[in-house]
Design a protein around this motif. Sequence first.
Motif, PDB file in Angstrom:
ATOM      1  N   THR A   1       0.795  -1.275   0.374  1.00  0.00           N
ATOM      2  CA  THR A   1      -0.284   0.428   0.084  1.00  0.00           C
ATOM      3  C   THR A   1       0.528   1.364   0.402  1.00  0.00           C
ATOM      4  OG1 THR A   1      -1.373  -1.024   0.831  1.00  0.00           O
ATOM      5  CG2 THR A   1      -1.814   0.934   1.349  1.00  0.00           C
ATOM      6  N   GLN A   2       2.162   1.313   0.899  1.00  0.00           N
ATOM      7  CA  GLN A   2       3.129   2.656   0.421  1.00  0.00           C
ATOM      8  C   GLN A   2       3.508   2.215  -0.403  1.00  0.00           C
ATOM      9  OE1 GLN A   2       5.953   2.131   3.699  1.00  0.00           O
ATOM     10  NE2 GLN A   2       4.916   2.238   5.383  1.00  0.00           N
TER      11      GLN A   2
ATOM     12  N   GLU B   1       2.364   1.804  -3.266  1.00  0.00           N
ATOM     13  CA  GLU B   1       1.111   2.528  -4.561  1.00  0.00           C
ATOM     14  C   GLU B   1       0.902   3.399  -3.662  1.00  0.00           C
ATOM     15  OE1 GLU B   1      -3.534   1.724  -5.464  1.00  0.00           O
ATOM     16  OE2 GLU B   1      -2.356   0.282  -4.051  1.00  0.00           O
ATOM     17  N   ARG B   2       1.235   4.507  -3.173  1.00  0.00           N
ATOM     18  CA  ARG B   2       1.079   5.659  -2.248  1.00  0.00           C
ATOM     19  C   ARG B   2       2.304   6.300  -2.919  1.00  0.00           C
ATOM     20  NH1 ARG B   2      -0.599   5.159   2.260  1.00  0.00           N
ATOM     21  NH2 ARG B   2       1.549   5.339   3.329  1.00  0.00           N
TER      22      ARG B   2
END
Length: 249
Positions: free
Chosen positions: A180-181, A183-184
């Motif tokens: 998720t990190q 992707e951000r």
Amino acid sequence: MAGNTSTPGVTVTSRLLAIIGAFDERHRSLALSELAHRAGLPVPTAHRLAGELAAGSALQRREDGRFEVGRLLWDAGLLAPVEGRLRQVAEPFLHDVYAATLATVHLAIREGDEVLYLERMMGRTSVPIISSVGSRLPMHSTGVGKVLLAHAPSEVQERVFANLTRITPYTIVVRPVLATQLERIRRDGVATTSEEMSLGACSLAVPVVRSSDNTVAAAIGVVVPSLKRDRQRLLGALQVAARGIGRLL
């Protein structure tokens, strides 16, 4: 003997490369016995070859008998295209970031599954710093490393995900959280860490995008005690520098 020297792994060249390869960021000086062990060579062979390398300035023998990388290898390493050109272009911009932030500034690239530090300018703030020029660190626990990991090929990401080692209590070792990190980071163009590589140190990093082909060529970042203050000022300085470097590459 002539037949053996043509066998991969036992040629003189391979032995010399094994001796040179015995040195890394954690083994900057080696006693003869250590050098032989790390190179996988008998001590007499290591002694003879290390002596020849020292005579040619590829290694340096200290007064206590330990060996270090010599000037010849250092000078040759600076000529490597991936390092020389990028460092040459980036250096004035890194100085600008340092002048604007007084923080420790890093320039790094991806090498295999690790982040390789090409340049470091030490800040005035007392922050624990593990990196040094030429050192390699895990990508998942550093700011510049996360930037490079976010833009790495999928097979590289998979290998890193499979080996998420905990370095501090705050290191991200849960795959979905790190994914998720990443992707951000791809979306926002900025990565942060908070005491993930060393306690008392936080980092902020951005990609250097080569304008000619829109690929991520490197990452630049700063290391500070906290990101609670001056985050926008730090980010602004990094983004301006990254754009300047990217245009010139």
